[in-house]
Design an enzyme around this catalytic site. Structure first.
Site, mmCIF file in Angstrom:
data_model
loop_
_atom_site.group_PDB
_atom_site.id
_atom_site.type_symbol
_atom_site.label_atom_id
_atom_site.label_comp_id
_atom_site.label_asym_id
_atom_site.label_seq_id
_atom_site.Cartn_x
_atom_site.Cartn_y
_atom_site.Cartn_z
ATOM 1 N N TYR A 139 9.763 -2.541 -3.641
ATOM 2 C CA TYR A 139 8.439 -2.083 -4.076
ATOM 3 C C TYR A 139 8.581 -1.277 -5.372
ATOM 4 O O TYR A 139 7.936 -1.565 -6.377
ATOM 5 C CB TYR A 139 7.802 -1.241 -2.957
ATOM 6 N N LYS A 189 7.293 -1.904 -9.205
ATOM 7 C CA LYS A 189 6.321 -0.971 -9.812
ATOM 8 C C LYS A 189 6.825 -0.556 -11.206
ATOM 9 O O LYS A 189 6.038 -0.344 -12.115
ATOM 10 C CB LYS A 189 6.096 0.271 -8.934
HETATM 11 N N1 LIG Z 1 -0.683 5.101 -1.127
HETATM 12 C C1 LIG Z 1 0.146 5.823 -1.882
HETATM 13 O O1 LIG Z 1 0.713 6.836 -1.447
HETATM 14 C C2 LIG Z 1 0.376 5.409 -3.306
HETATM 15 C C3 LIG Z 1 1.069 6.297 -4.133
HETATM 16 C C4 LIG Z 1 1.310 5.936 -5.455
HETATM 17 C C5 LIG Z 1 0.837 4.735 -5.937
HETATM 18 N N2 LIG Z 1 0.165 3.895 -5.127
HETATM 19 C C6 LIG Z 1 -0.364 2.651 -5.695
HETATM 20 O O2 LIG Z 1 -1.774 2.698 -5.559
HETATM 21 C C7 LIG Z 1 -2.299 1.375 -5.442
HETATM 22 C C8 LIG Z 1 -3.239 1.317 -4.258
HETATM 23 O O3 LIG Z 1 -2.508 1.622 -3.092
HETATM 24 P P1 LIG Z 1 -3.232 1.788 -1.684
HETATM 25 O O4 LIG Z 1 -2.470 2.826 -0.953
HETATM 26 O O5 LIG Z 1 -4.704 1.910 -1.857
HETATM 27 O O6 LIG Z 1 -2.880 0.381 -1.020
HETATM 28 P P2 LIG Z 1 -3.779 -0.618 -0.166
HETATM 29 O O7 LIG Z 1 -2.841 -1.548 0.496
HETATM 30 O O8 LIG Z 1 -4.746 0.115 0.688
HETATM 31 O O9 LIG Z 1 -4.595 -1.395 -1.286
HETATM 32 C C9 LIG Z 1 -4.068 -2.416 -2.061
HETATM 33 C C10 LIG Z 1 -5.106 -3.528 -2.198
HETATM 34 O O10 LIG Z 1 -4.549 -4.574 -3.005
HETATM 35 C C11 LIG Z 1 -4.979 -5.808 -2.478
HETATM 36 N N3 LIG Z 1 -4.090 -6.880 -2.885
HETATM 37 C C12 LIG Z 1 -2.793 -7.050 -2.524
HETATM 38 N N4 LIG Z 1 -2.295 -8.173 -3.057
HETATM 39 C C13 LIG Z 1 -3.299 -8.717 -3.803
HETATM 40 C C14 LIG Z 1 -3.409 -9.908 -4.598
HETATM 41 N N5 LIG Z 1 -2.394 -10.762 -4.700
HETATM 42 N N6 LIG Z 1 -4.584 -10.155 -5.209
HETATM 43 C C15 LIG Z 1 -5.644 -9.310 -5.075
HETATM 44 N N7 LIG Z 1 -5.596 -8.182 -4.327
HETATM 45 C C16 LIG Z 1 -4.439 -7.891 -3.699
HETATM 46 C C17 LIG Z 1 -4.959 -5.601 -0.968
HETATM 47 O O11 LIG Z 1 -5.747 -6.562 -0.285
HETATM 48 C C18 LIG Z 1 -5.488 -4.163 -0.859
HETATM 49 O O12 LIG Z 1 -6.879 -4.154 -0.662
HETATM 50 C C19 LIG Z 1 -1.086 0.457 -5.386
HETATM 51 O O13 LIG Z 1 -0.850 -0.081 -6.659
HETATM 52 C C20 LIG Z 1 0.056 1.370 -5.003
HETATM 53 O O14 LIG Z 1 1.274 0.896 -5.510
HETATM 54 C C21 LIG Z 1 -0.084 4.204 -3.824
HETATM 55 C C1 LIG Z 2 9.025 8.343 9.599
HETATM 56 C C2 LIG Z 2 8.929 9.661 8.904
HETATM 57 C C3 LIG Z 2 10.255 10.126 8.370
HETATM 58 C C4 LIG Z 2 7.905 9.760 7.810
HETATM 59 C C5 LIG Z 2 6.502 9.273 8.161
HETATM 60 C C6 LIG Z 2 5.547 9.372 7.013
HETATM 61 C C7 LIG Z 2 5.816 8.322 5.947
HETATM 62 C C8 LIG Z 2 5.268 7.016 6.465
HETATM 63 C C9 LIG Z 2 5.183 8.727 4.599
HETATM 64 C C10 LIG Z 2 5.690 10.077 4.092
HETATM 65 C C11 LIG Z 2 5.753 10.004 2.565
HETATM 66 C C12 LIG Z 2 4.999 8.736 2.268
HETATM 67 C C13 LIG Z 2 5.093 8.099 0.914
HETATM 68 C C14 LIG Z 2 4.897 6.706 0.779
HETATM 69 C C15 LIG Z 2 4.706 5.832 1.984
HETATM 70 C C16 LIG Z 2 4.474 6.588 3.290
HETATM 71 C C17 LIG Z 2 5.399 7.798 3.395
HETATM 72 C C18 LIG Z 2 6.862 7.351 3.313
HETATM 73 C C19 LIG Z 2 5.036 6.021 -0.559
HETATM 74 C C20 LIG Z 2 6.462 5.463 -0.622
HETATM 75 C C21 LIG Z 2 4.031 4.847 -0.694
HETATM 76 C C22 LIG Z 2 4.133 4.180 -2.037
HETATM 77 C C23 LIG Z 2 3.909 5.177 -3.152
HETATM 78 O O1 LIG Z 2 4.000 4.557 -4.410
HETATM 79 C C24 LIG Z 2 4.878 6.374 -3.075
HETATM 80 C C25 LIG Z 2 4.546 7.387 -4.168
HETATM 81 O O2 LIG Z 2 5.278 7.534 -5.149
HETATM 82 O O3 LIG Z 2 3.549 8.074 -4.066
HETATM 83 C C26 LIG Z 2 4.740 7.034 -1.692
HETATM 84 C C27 LIG Z 2 5.619 8.268 -1.547
HETATM 85 C C28 LIG Z 2 5.279 8.999 -0.253
#
Ligand SMILES: NC(=O)c1ccc[n+]([C@@H]2O[C@H](COP(=O)([O-])OP(=O)(O)OC[C@H]3O[C@@H](n4cnc5c(N)ncnc54)[C@H](O)[C@@H]3O)[C@@H](O)[C@H]2O)c1
Ligand SMILES: CC(C)CCC[C@@H](C)[C@H]1CC[C@H]2C3=C(CC[C@]12C)[C@@]1(C)CC[C@H](O)[C@@H](C(=O)O)[C@@H]1CC3
Length: 345
Positions: A144, A148
Site C-alpha cells: 500500500y 502511495k
Molecule cells: N484512513 C486513513 O487513515 C488514511 C490516512 C492517510 C491517507 N488515507 C488515504 O485517504 C484516501 C481515502 O481513504 P479512506 O480511509 O476514506 O478509504 P475508503 O476505503 O473508505 O475509501 C476509498 C474509496 O475508493 C474507492 N475505490 C477503490 N478502488 C477504486 C477504483 N478502482 N475506482 C474507483 N473508486 C475506487 C472505494 O470504493 C472507496 O469508496 C485513500 O487514498 C487513502 O490512501 C487514508
Molecule cells: C491490532 C492493533 C495493534 C492496532 C489496531 C488499530 C489499527 C487497525 C490502526 C492503528 C493505526 C492505524 C493506521 C492505519 C490503518 C489502521 C491502523 C493500523 C493506516 C496504515 C491506514 C492507511 C494510512 O495511509 C496510514 C496513514 O499514514 O495515515 C494509516 C496509519 C495509521
C-alpha cells in the site's frame, strides 16, 4: 471562432467519494456551495444534488464522462490497506492515477488534489515532528505504502502552470471519525477476540491521529489556495490534528469509551515485530492454498510501537490551516457514532 467556456471553479468531482473520507468531503463541499459529482466503483449513499458515476478509475472513458465540465478534482480513491493485494494496489494507485491525470488534462480540469498519506516517508523507525522534506521511504513496509509513494510522485510531477493544470498532495495521518471502516472496527474486532490486552513496547510512543473533518478542511483549503502564483503548486502537505498523542492512550480512550478494557500488559516491540514478520511470510507462502489475514501485520506493529508524528507548519504557513476539531472532541464524537460496536451489543 468558438470560445471554450471554463467550467465554474465550484464544480468539482470526488473520485472515491463513496468512501469514509470521500463522503465527509462531499458533505462539506455541498455545505460550502460546490456542485459535486462522485466517481467510485460503488455507490454507498444518496445525497440530494450529488451526481453519482459508478465506475473504475482505471476506465478512462468512464472518467471522461464523469469529468465533463468539472474544474476541480479530489482523488481520494484507493484499495483498503488491509487488502494487501500488490497487483490491485499497482493497478489502482499507480496505473489508475496515471489515467486520472490524463483524463483531467483531456477534460481541461484546472486543479487536482490528491489524498496521499504521511506514511510515504515511514520505514518503521521513529519520526518526530517530521517535515515534508523527509525523503520518501526507501524500503516501504507494505505494498500500500509503496504505491502511495509512486502515486504522489506522479501527481506532483504532473503540475504544469503553463498548461493551467495545478496539482497538490495532502498527506493525512491516522484518520479517524464516524463511519471509518478500518481503525475503530479493527480495534473492536481485535478486542472482542481478546487480543487487545497487550501494549507493544513501553507505551510512550507519540503518534498523530487526525479527525476526519480536519482532513476535509485541509483538502478544501488546499483546493482554494491552489493558484498559479501560490507556493502550493506541485507540493505535499501534512494535515494532522497537531496534537501528538501516545498511541496506546488513544487506543485506550476509544476502547474504554466503547466499554472494553484498556490494554495493560507490555510485550517487547522487537519480539512482536519479528512474530508479525514471520506470520506475514507464512501467509504469503500459503496464499495459493488458503488466504490468511493476520491481525498483527508488520505495518500495524510498527505503527503501534514507534513514534510517528508530523509537523503541519507548512500547511499553516501556506494555507492558514488550523485543525477545527480537537482530539478530545473528535474521540467523543467518534465513540458516540459507534453504538453498535459497544461491548455487549
Ligand atoms: N484512513 C486513513 O487513515 C488514511 C490516512 C492517510 C491517507 N488515507 C488515504 O485517504 C484516501 C481515502 O481513504 P479512506 O480511509 O476514506 O478509504 P475508503 O476505503 O473508505 O475509501 C476509498 C474509496 O475508493 C474507492 N475505490 C477503490 N478502488 C477504486 C477504483 N478502482 N475506482 C474507483 N473508486 C475506487 C472505494 O470504493 C472507496 O469508496 C485513500 O487514498 C487513502 O490512501 C487514508
Ligand atoms: C491490532 C492493533 C495493534 C492496532 C489496531 C488499530 C489499527 C487497525 C490502526 C492503528 C493505526 C492505524 C493506521 C492505519 C490503518 C489502521 C491502523 C493500523 C493506516 C496504515 C491506514 C492507511 C494510512 O495511509 C496510514 C496513514 O499514514 O495515515 C494509516 C496509519 C495509521
Amino acid at each position: 471562432m468558438a470560445t471554450r467556456i471554463r467550467p465554474s471553479s465550484k464544480r468539482c468531482a470526488v473520485i472515491g467519494g463513496s468512501g469514509f473520507l470521500g463522503r465527509h468531503l462531499v458533505e462539506k463541499l455541498l455545505e460550502k456551495g460546490y456542485t459535486v459529482t462522485v466517481f467510485d466503483i460503488r455507490q454507498s449513499y444518496e445525497l440530494p444534488g450529488v451526481a453519482f458515476h459508478v465506475g473504475d478509475l482505471c476506465d478512462k472513458q468512464a472518467l471522461l464522462t464523469a469529468l465533463q465540465d468539472v474544474s476541480l478534482v479530489f482523488h481520494c480513491a484507493s484499495p483498503a490497506p488491509a487488502s494487501d493485494d500488490r497487483a490491485l494496489f499497482q493497478k489502482v494507485n499507480v496505473d489508475g492515477t496515471r489515467i486520472v491525470i490524463q483524463a483531467c488534462q483531456e477534460r481541461g480540469v484546472q486543479k487536482l488534489v490528491l489524498t496521499s498519506s504521511a506514511s510515504v516517508v515511514f520505514e518503521g523507525t521513529d519520526i518526530k515532528d517530521g517535515k515534508e522534506e523527509l525523503p520518501y521511504a526507501k524500503k516501504p513496509i507494505d505494498y500500500y505504502t509503496e504505491t502511495k509513494i509512486q502515486q504522489e510522485k506522479l501527481v506532483l510531477e504532473a503540475c504544469d502552470k503553463d498548461k493551467g493544470f495545478l496539482t497538490v498532495a495532502i498527506r493525512p495521518h491516522g484518520i479517524f471519525g464516524p463511519q471509518d471502516p478500518q481503525l475503530v472496527p479493527i480495534l473492536v474486532d481485535t478486542a472482542r477476540r481478546g487480543k487487545m490486552k497487550f501494549i507493544i513496547g513501553d507505551g510512550s510512543n507519540l503518534v498523530d491521529f487526525t479527525f476526519v473533518e480536519n482532513v476535509v478542511h485541509g483538502h478544501i483549503l488546499a483546493a482554494e489556495h491552489l493558484k498559479p502564483d501560490s507556493p502550493l503548486c506541485g507540493k505535499a502537505y501534512h494535515i494532522t490534528n497537531d496534537e501528538p498523542v501516545r498511541f496506546w492512550d488513544f487506543m485506550s480512550q476509544v476502547l474504554v469509551g466503547l466499554g472494553y478494557d484498556a490494554p495493560r500488559y507490555h510485550l517487547p516491540y522487537q519480539l512482536v515485530y519479528g512474530i508479525a514478520l514471520l506470520l506475514w511470510l507464512v501467509a504469503l507462502l500459503l496464499r495459493p492454498l488458503v488466504r490468511i489475514k493476520p491481525t498483527f501485520t508488520p505495518m500495524r506493529v510498527a505503527l503501534a510501537g514507534t513514534h510517528h508524528y508530523y509537523s503541519c507548519a507548512r500547511a499553516k504557513e501556506d494555507m492558514g490551516y488550523r485543525p477545527p476539531v480537537s482530539l478530545k472532541e473528535g474521540i467523543t464524537r467518534t465513540v458516540e457514532s459507534y453504538p453498535h460496536l459497544r461491548k455487549g451489543v
